[in-house]
Enzyme design. Structure first.
Site, PDB file in Angstrom:
ATOM      1  N   ASP A  48       0.824  -1.214   0.000  1.00 16.21           N
ATOM      2  CA  ASP A  48       0.000   0.000   0.000  1.00 16.21           C
ATOM      3  C   ASP A  48       0.855   1.261   0.000  1.00 16.21           C
ATOM      4  OD1 ASP A  48      -2.181  -1.654   0.108  1.00 16.21           O
ATOM      5  OD2 ASP A  48      -3.168  -0.565   1.726  1.00 16.21           O
ATOM      6  N   ASN A  89      -3.393  -2.889  -5.414  1.00 11.01           N
ATOM      7  CA  ASN A  89      -4.588  -3.348  -4.697  1.00 11.01           C
ATOM      8  C   ASN A  89      -4.900  -2.455  -3.500  1.00 11.01           C
ATOM      9  OD1 ASN A  89      -6.742  -5.154  -4.432  1.00 11.01           O
ATOM     10  ND2 ASN A  89      -5.620  -6.515  -3.073  1.00 11.01           N
ATOM     11  N   GLY A  91      -6.834   0.249  -1.829  1.00 12.68           N
ATOM     12  CA  GLY A  91      -8.079   0.994  -1.913  1.00 12.68           C
ATOM     13  C   GLY A  91      -7.966   2.412  -1.382  1.00 12.68           C
ATOM     14  N   SER A 165     -14.988   5.694   5.229  1.00 15.49           N
ATOM     15  CA  SER A 165     -14.550   7.050   5.566  1.00 15.49           C
ATOM     16  C   SER A 165     -13.513   7.567   4.577  1.00 15.49           C
ATOM     17  CB  SER A 165     -13.945   7.061   6.976  1.00 15.49           C
ATOM     18  OG  SER A 165     -12.749   6.300   7.004  1.00 15.49           O
ATOM     19  N   ASP A 309      -9.702  -2.476  11.431  1.00 14.37           N
ATOM     20  CA  ASP A 309      -8.617  -3.321  10.940  1.00 14.37           C
ATOM     21  C   ASP A 309      -8.029  -4.242  11.999  1.00 14.37           C
ATOM     22  OD1 ASP A 309      -8.765  -2.537   8.311  1.00 14.37           O
ATOM     23  OD2 ASP A 309      -7.332  -0.900   8.533  1.00 14.37           O
ATOM     24  N   LYS A 336     -14.159  -4.570   1.961  1.00 16.90           N
ATOM     25  CA  LYS A 336     -12.706  -4.475   1.965  1.00 16.90           C
ATOM     26  C   LYS A 336     -12.142  -5.309   0.812  1.00 16.90           C
ATOM     27  CE  LYS A 336     -12.559  -1.885   5.664  1.00 16.90           C
ATOM     28  NZ  LYS A 336     -11.963  -0.530   5.652  1.00 16.90           N
ATOM     29  N   GLU A 337     -10.882  -5.777   0.944  1.00 18.58           N
ATOM     30  CA  GLU A 337     -10.275  -6.568  -0.131  1.00 18.58           C
ATOM     31  C   GLU A 337     -11.108  -7.795  -0.482  1.00 18.58           C
ATOM     32  OE1 GLU A 337      -6.863  -4.123   1.378  1.00 18.58           O
ATOM     33  OE2 GLU A 337      -8.754  -4.887   2.109  1.00 18.58           O
ATOM     34  N   HIS A 383      -4.831  -9.435   3.127  1.00 14.60           N
ATOM     35  CA  HIS A 383      -3.758  -9.434   4.126  1.00 14.60           C
ATOM     36  C   HIS A 383      -4.266  -9.585   5.551  1.00 14.60           C
ATOM     37  CE1 HIS A 383      -4.250  -4.860   4.751  1.00 14.60           C
ATOM     38  NE2 HIS A 383      -5.139  -5.215   3.841  1.00 14.60           N
ATOM     39  N   ARG A 384      -5.379  -8.938   5.884  1.00 12.20           N
ATOM     40  CA  ARG A 384      -5.905  -9.061   7.253  1.00 12.20           C
ATOM     41  C   ARG A 384      -6.427 -10.473   7.523  1.00 12.20           C
ATOM     42  NH1 ARG A 384      -3.400  -4.827   9.064  1.00 12.20           N
ATOM     43  NH2 ARG A 384      -4.012  -2.872   8.094  1.00 12.20           N
ATOM     44  N   LYS A 410       0.817  -6.738   1.509  1.00  9.17           N
ATOM     45  CA  LYS A 410       0.050  -5.514   1.267  1.00  9.17           C
ATOM     46  C   LYS A 410       0.226  -4.525   2.407  1.00  9.17           C
ATOM     47  CE  LYS A 410      -4.500  -3.917  -0.167  1.00  9.17           C
ATOM     48  NZ  LYS A 410      -4.639  -2.776   0.739  1.00  9.17           N
TER      49      LYS A 410
END
Length: 430
Positions: A48, A89, A91, A165, A309, A336-337, A383-384, A410
């Site tokens: 990112d 990737n 966002g 947000s 997150d 999300k992703e 990734h999360r 990421k």
């Protein structure tokens, strides 16, 4: 590449927290929007933040970096004309730069991750940019997105906050540079308000004046402002550290993580409070968290909106808690992703966890005895999800194979290295 996570009864050792991805991307952008040289100490390196580095360079910023810092000569309010930008990737990087691209004559954001970012909607930001007089071509709100700007005008803007947000943050970065003053009204609910606090904190550091209502639902932004060159220091990252802290909580552990600011505005700082609520033995002093886990946890109920997150890591810890845990007000995890509710819970179920989903809730029926494991699971390029599923694998009875685990880069390229340093049994396989 895939990773095999084997049962690991105990973790021990010390690591320094990764630098914050959220603060790094924001500092990189404010430095680029300043005329003159800014210095950022301890910037994060992840897909990112590297996407932001790449894109601001394409827009005309000059970057010089060593192991400790990055020096950026910004382009101010006049990014150079560029035909295409590739955010990978990322966002948040896409959305922030959609705003800044409004200062350019004609930019197309390309779609290189059709199965992840390419599926995510951006309609609310597109609508808001249209109110500024910016023409945006798109496919049902999704990439590729072409922005024909150069004539953006301030004024009264309405933007929905019900999905992300990041749309509001994009407008807050852009509107100070416009000729006219702007008034921004947030419609519906505003998700992840705490992240707007981070954006406002960074903007203030960069010399930008924004008048925000206490509830962050309306803003007055004077126009004709300029970003000032500054020296920034990036704090440690709570979202990434959340998974490491959860791993320490579910094992027998003596784990120390440095550089986690006690008074941080990061909402994911709540992982420390949540683990305390779960009765995990830990201390947080002098920006250092020490977890002396015993593998025993109590179920909780938690409003996850302010700590988006970190929720998946909290859920991973709750898989092994005594009782039923409930994480509510988390619908934005779906955008999300991947769908971080349906997709994540499906994989947890494969591993043996007892979980249920609602539209905006995750319910976890804890299994203190552990889960079976012994399966191959799909992290959906997220990734999360990868980090959270790893926590579960450490406490499973049989190894878990996590597909495409390299996508952890990421946000946290060193994640598996850090876990290995603490004694976790993880192995990369092709």
């Amino acid at each position: 590449m895939d990773v095999i996570v084997r049962p690991t009864p105990s973790l021990q050792g010390e690591i320094g927290a990764l630098s914050s991805k959220n603060y790094t991307t924001r500092y990189l952008l404010t430095a680029a929007l300043a005329e003159g040289q800014s210095t950022i100490y301890y910037p994060a390196h992840s897909e990112d933040s590297d996407a932001m580095r790449r894109c601001i360079t394409d827009l005309g910023a000059v970057l010089e970096e060593d192991d400790e810092k990055i020096v950026i000569t910004g382009f101010g309010s006049h990014p150079q004309a560029v035909k295409e930008l590739n955010v990978g990737n990322a966002g948040a990087v896409l959305r922030f730069l959609m705003g800044i691209a409004s200062l350019c004559p004609d930019v197309t954001f390309v779609n290189t991750y059709p199965d992840s970012l390419g599926k995510r909607p951006h309609d609310d930001l597109i609508d808001a940019l249209g109110q500024l007089g910016v023409k945006v071509d798109h496919r049902e709100g999704k990439l590729p997105i072409r922005i024909q700007g150069g004539q953006a005008k301030g004024g009264k803007i309405q933007v929905s906050g019900s999905v992300s947000s990041q749309y509001l943050s994009a407008l807050l970065f852009l509107t100070p540079l416009l000729e006219e003053d702007s008034e921004i009204e947030v419609l519906h609910d505003l998700k992840s308000k705490v992240v707007i606090g981070q954006t406002l904190e960074v903007l203030q550091e960069a010399g930008i004046i924004i008048h925000a209502s206490d509830d962050y639902m309306s803003f007055r932004v004077p126009g004709q402002q300029s970003y000032q060159p500054r020296t920034y220091t990036v704090q440690g990252d709570y979202p990434g550290s959340a998974a490491v802290l959860a791993a320490a909580a579910v094992t027998n552990s003596d784990v120390t993580i440095h550089r986690l600011k006690e008074q941080s505005k990061q909402g994911e700082r709540a992982i420390v409070d949540v683990l305390r609520m779960m009765e995990v033995p830990l201390t947080h002093e002098n920006d250092t968290v020490v977890v002396k886990g015993n593998g025993r946890l109590k179920a909780i109920e938690f409003d996850g909106d302010a700590a988006t997150d970190a929720v998946l890591a909290m859920v991973a810890a709750a898989v092994f808690a005594e009782g039923t845990s409930r994480f509510y007000n988390v619908e934005n995890l779906r955008y999300k992703e991947c769908d971080r509710i349906t997709d994540y819970l499906n994989e947890l179920s494969k591993a043996g966890a007892r979980v249920e989903e609602r539209q905006a809730e995750i319910i976890v029926h804890g299994r203190p005895e552990g889960v079976e494991g012994g399966v191959e699971i799909n992290a959906h390029f997220d990734h999360r999800v990868i980090m959270a599923l790893t926590v579960v694998g450490l406490r499973a009875q049989k190894p878990l194979v996590i597909k495409d685990a390299h996508h952890v880069a990421k946000s946290y390229p060193q994640y598996f290295d850090h876990l290995t340093t603490l004694g976790a049994s993880v192995e990369w396989v092709k």
